[in-house]
Design a protein around this motif. Structure first.
Motif: not given
Ligand SMILES: Cc1cc2nc3c(=O)[nH]c(=O)nc-3n(C[C@H](O)[C@H](O)[C@H](O)COP(=O)(O)O)c2cc1C
Length: 189
Positions: A21-22, A103, A144, A155, A157-158, A179
């Motif tokens: 997962r990423k 994206f 995820y 991904v 998005i918050g 989300y």
């Molecule tokens: C509450 C929350 C909000 C997030 N919002 C965004 C966002 O608006 N855009 C984005 O590209 N990633 C967003 N992310 C993803 C994080 O950037 C990502 O989970 C983090 O960089 C770690 O990388 P990974 O998920 O590949 O392990 C969000 C993650 C969480 C948990």
């Protein structure tokens, strides 16, 4: 629209899904099957809920020719069924509402998880707010992991303008978006 029954057994071990997962932010134009959509909805809904009050509402923003058998539009999602809520391909508008994270417009489907806080705060008061936020985390993580198991990517998005997302989807006032999760075949850079 009725969806195929979700599978209750998968092809990969949970550990593999957790390991792989990423967050994926590039998607190919490849469409999803109705079975994949059904599986993702099941995963998003099959979560613990404080007091079994289930405050979350799941919407899918589906693009044109993006899911087998489904016209473009915003759909309300239940296990085994999606119901058209607003017609049209709204992916660009959704991406703009998410601080122009473009994206999002590439993904064939974006889930929007909204909450009706009152279902939980009616019983638990202020504390219900934290319960709802915990629950959206459960739903997001399941999406995820289910994506990984299906060979898809997503991904969480918050970052978005709440009012704009609500207006693009024409959400009822009490459904607050928490989300946005674009889903599709991940395209490596
Ligand atoms: C509450 C929350 C909000 C997030 N919002 C965004 C966002 O608006 N855009 C984005 O590209 N990633 C967003 N992310 C993803 C994080 O950037 C990502 O989970 C983090 O960089 C770690 O990388 P990974 O998920 O590949 O392990 C969000 C993650 C969480 C948990």
């Amino acid at each position: 629209m009725l969806l195929p029954e979700p599978q209750r057994e998968g092809k990969i071990f949970l550990e593999e899904a957790i390991r792989k997962r990423k967050s994926r932010r590039r998607f190919s134009v490849r469409s999803l099957t109705a079975a994949q959509l059904s599986q993702l909805i099941w995963a998003a809904k099959k979560i613990p809920s404080a007091g079994a009050l289930y405050p979350l509402e799941l919407y899918a923003v589906i693009g044109k020719d993006c899911v087998e058998g489904a016209d473009a539009g915003v759909y309300r999602c239940e296990i085994g069924r999606i119901t058209l809520h607003k017609p049209g391909d709204l992916r660009l508008e959704l991406a703009s509402a998410c601080l122009h994270q473009m994206f999002i417009a590439e993904a064939p489907v974006s889930f929007v998880i909204a909450a009706e806080y009152e279902r939980t705060t009616r019983r638990y008061g202020e504390r219900g707010i934290r319960y709802v936020l915990m629950e959206v985390g459960h739903a997001g993580q399941n999406i995820y992991l289910q994506c990984e198991a299906l060979g898809l990517g997503t991904v969480a998005i918050g970052a978005f303008y709440d009012d704009e997302v609500s207006s693009v989807l024409n959400l009822p006032k009490m459904h607050r978006p928490l989300y946005v999760m674009p889903v599709g075949y991940a395209r490596e850079l």
